[in-house]
Design a protein around this motif. Structure first.
Motif, PDB file in Angstrom:
ATOM      1  N   THR A  28       0.848  -1.190   0.000  1.00 34.68           N
ATOM      2  CA  THR A  28       0.000   0.000   0.000  1.00 34.68           C
ATOM      3  C   THR A  28       0.883   1.239   0.000  1.00 34.68           C
ATOM      4  OG1 THR A  28      -1.750  -1.117   1.247  1.00 34.68           O
ATOM      5  CG2 THR A  28      -1.755   1.280   1.286  1.00 34.68           C
ATOM      6  N   VAL A  29       0.496   2.246  -0.780  1.00 37.49           N
ATOM      7  CA  VAL A  29       1.193   3.529  -0.743  1.00 37.49           C
ATOM      8  C   VAL A  29       0.170   4.620  -0.462  1.00 37.49           C
ATOM      9  CG1 VAL A  29       2.982   2.766  -2.342  1.00 37.49           C
ATOM     10  CG2 VAL A  29       0.986   3.982  -3.225  1.00 37.49           C
ATOM     11  N   GLY A  49       1.765   1.937   8.054  1.00 40.42           N
ATOM     12  CA  GLY A  49       0.461   1.885   7.395  1.00 40.42           C
ATOM     13  C   GLY A  49       0.573   1.824   5.892  1.00 40.42           C
ATOM     14  N   ALA A  50       1.642   2.373   5.351  1.00 41.61           N
ATOM     15  CA  ALA A  50       1.912   2.337   3.908  1.00 41.61           C
ATOM     16  C   ALA A  50       3.420   2.306   3.718  1.00 41.61           C
ATOM     17  CB  ALA A  50       1.303   3.544   3.202  1.00 41.61           C
ATOM     18  N   ASP A  51       3.834   1.844   2.547  1.00 43.49           N
ATOM     19  CA  ASP A  51       5.270   1.686   2.286  1.00 43.49           C
ATOM     20  C   ASP A  51       5.948   3.003   1.917  1.00 43.49           C
ATOM     21  OD1 ASP A  51       5.226  -1.115   2.673  1.00 43.49           O
ATOM     22  OD2 ASP A  51       4.389  -1.372   0.672  1.00 43.49           O
ATOM     23  N   MET A  56      -0.050  -3.477  -5.960  1.00 46.54           N
ATOM     24  CA  MET A  56       0.046  -2.372  -5.010  1.00 46.54           C
ATOM     25  C   MET A  56      -1.178  -1.466  -5.158  1.00 46.54           C
ATOM     26  SD  MET A  56       4.063  -1.464  -5.662  1.00 46.54           S
ATOM     27  CE  MET A  56       4.193  -0.256  -4.343  1.00 46.54           C
ATOM     28  N   HIS A  57      -1.551  -0.798  -4.071  1.00 51.37           N
ATOM     29  CA  HIS A  57      -2.786  -0.016  -4.072  1.00 51.37           C
ATOM     30  C   HIS A  57      -2.588   1.299  -3.319  1.00 51.37           C
ATOM     31  CE1 HIS A  57      -4.751  -3.660  -5.517  1.00 51.37           C
ATOM     32  NE2 HIS A  57      -4.082  -4.294  -4.570  1.00 51.37           N
ATOM     33  N   PRO A  58      -3.157   2.397  -3.834  1.00 52.41           N
ATOM     34  CA  PRO A  58      -3.029   3.679  -3.146  1.00 52.41           C
ATOM     35  C   PRO A  58      -4.116   3.886  -2.100  1.00 52.41           C
ATOM     36  CG  PRO A  58      -4.086   3.997  -5.271  1.00 52.41           C
ATOM     37  CD  PRO A  58      -3.786   2.530  -5.160  1.00 52.41           C
ATOM     38  N   VAL A  59      -3.759   4.569  -1.029  1.00 49.80           N
ATOM     39  CA  VAL A  59      -4.707   5.014  -0.017  1.00 49.80           C
ATOM     40  C   VAL A  59      -4.713   6.535  -0.045  1.00 49.80           C
ATOM     41  CG1 VAL A  59      -5.191   5.150   2.459  1.00 49.80           C
ATOM     42  CG2 VAL A  59      -4.400   3.005   1.466  1.00 49.80           C
TER      43      VAL A  59
END
Length: 351
Positions: free
Chosen positions: A65-66, A139-141, A115-118
Motif C-alpha cells: 500500500t502507498v 500503514g503504507a510503504d 500495489m494499491h493507493p490510499v
C-alpha cells in the motif's frame, strides 16, 4: 462443511515445485526464474490461493500500500479546520480533472504490481503529522505527494523522517526527495508562438496563482517568447485554476484592454471560463479572440469550441512518479532523482 482455503502446499503440488519456491514467488523475491514464476502464478489461479497479507508483510516488511497524499499549506496558527473547511478542500481537489488524471496514472502503474493507493488529505499541521505517523507506523510503504502550495511543509517533514516519498512537481523549498515535473516554461513558449503564428498581435494572459512555481514558469516562458518577437508588454490577470477565476480574470482584462485578439490561460478550466465570457460578450472564438489553454484535460474536448491547449502528460508523469517510489521502497534507488517531461501543443478549434 465449508471447504478449507488453499494453502502454499496446495499451490506447490499443483505447480510441481517446492513450497519454498512458491513462497519466494508470492513474496516477490526477484531471483526466481521467470518460467517458474509463470508456472506458480498459473497454479495460484487454478487453486484460488490468496496470500495472507499479514504474514506476507512480516516476511517482506511491505504492506503493498502507498499513500497518495494531496497536501496544502494550512497555517499552523489556524487550529483544527471545521468539517465544512475540510470538505471544501476535498471538493476543490475532486472538481479538478487534473487530480483524476493523477489517480489514473498512479493506479495504472501500481495495480498490475499488486500495489494499491490510499488517499490522504494533508491541509493542516495536524493532518500532515497524521501522514508522517501513518508512514512511520507502517500503514503504507511510502508516499506519492501532490502538493497544492509552494510553502507546503510536508515534503520537508517526509525528508527529515527519511520516509520514501516522491513528489508531483518540484518542491517550492529544496528537499532531498525525488520528483517529476513538466518543462512549464517551454509550454508557455509553445502557446506564445502559436498565437503569434495565427497573426494575433494584442495578446494577453490569464496566469495561474503566482505563488505557484508552475504558474510563474508558464508566465515567464510566455512573456520571454513575446519579448523575443518585439512585444515588451503582456497584460496579465491572475487566476486560481478554476472556471470562475478564469471568468473574472478575462472580464478584467477585457475591461482594460478591449482590443485583445489572443489569450493564453494557464490551465484549461480557466480557458473554459474565458471562452464563456467572450461568448457572452459577443466575441467569436477564435475569429475575434483566439484562446489557448494548458493541460489538455477532459475540459479541452468538452469545451465549445474545443480548446487548443498545451498538453501536460499527467498520466505518464504520475506513472513515473509511482515507479520511482517503488524503486525507493525496494531499495533499487537510494539517491533522489528528477524526471522532467516535455509539453506538447495540441491544436483544436479555439486557436
Amino acid at each position: 462443511m465449508s471447504r478449507q482455503a488453499p494453502t502454499l502446499e496446495d499451490v506447490a503440488r499443483e505447480a510441481g515445485v517446492s513450497r519454498a519456491t512458491v513462497s519466494r514467488v508470492v513474496n516477490g523475491v526477484r531471483n526466481v526464474d521467470p518460467a517458474i514464476q509463470d508456472l506458480v502464478r498459473r497454479a495460484i489461479e487454478r487453486t484460488g490461493y490468496a496470500p495472507n497479507q499479514a504474514a506476507r508483510q512480516l516476511v517482506t516488511r511491505r504492506t503493498t500500500t502507498v499513500a497518495l497524499v494531496v497536501s496544502g499549506a494550512g497555517d499552523a496558527s489556524e487550529g483544527d479546520p471545521s468539517a465544512s473547511e475540510q470538505n471544501a478542500f476535498a471538493a476543490r481537489v475532486f472538481a479538478d480533472p487534473f487530480f483524476g488524471r493523477v489517480v489514473g496514472g498512479v493506479v495504472g502503474r501500481l495495480r498490475p504490481r499488486g500495489m494499491h493507493p490510499v488517499l490522504m488529505f494533508a491541509e493542516t499541521p495536524e493532518t500532515r503529522q497524521e501522514v508522517v505517523s501513518y508512514l512511520r507506523q507502517g500503514g503504507a510503504d511510502g508516499a506519492l505527494v501532490v502538493s497544492t502550495h509552494p510553502d507546503d511543509p510536508l515534503p520537508a517533514l517526509l525528508a527529515d523522517a527519511r520516509l520514501p516519498a516522491v513528489l508531483f512537481a518540484r518542491p517550492g523549498r529544496p528537499v532531498p526527495l525525488s520528483y517529476v515535473d513538466l518543462a512549464h516554461r517551454e509550454g508557455g513558449r509553445l502557446a506564445a508562438e502559436h498565437l503569434l503564428a495565427r497573426g494575433c498581435r494584442r495578446i494577453a494572459t490569464v496566469a495561474g496563482p503566482l505563488g505557484v512555481a508552475a504558474s510563474q514558469e508558464r508566465l515567464a516562458g510566455f512573456r520571454d517568447t513575446l519579448a523575443r518577437h518585439g512585444d515588451p508588454y503582456v497584460p496579465v490577470a491572475e487566476g486560481g485554476f478554476t472556471v470562475d477565476s478564469g471568468m473574472a480574470a478575462i472580464t478584467s482584462l477585457l475591461a482594460e484592454h478591449p482590443d485583445i485578439d489572443g489569450v493564453f490561460t494557464a490551465n484549461d478550466l480557466m480557458a473554459q471560463g474565458a471562452v464563456q465570457v467572450l461568448r457572452d460578450q459577443g466575441r467569436r472564438v477564435p475569429q475575434d479572440v483566439a484562446v489557448v489553454g494548458f493541460d489538455d484535460s477532459s475540459v479541452a474536448v468538452t469545451c465549445r469550441p474545443r480548446l487548443t491547449t498545451v498538453r501536460q502528460p499527467v498520466e505518464e508523469m504520475a506513472s513515473t512518479m509511482s515507479a520511482l517510489l517503488d524503486d525507493h521502497i525496494a531499495g533499487r534507488r537510494t539517491a533522489p532523482t528528477s524526471v522532467i517531461f516535455d509539453p506538447e501543443l495540441v491544436v483544436r478549434d479555439s486557436a
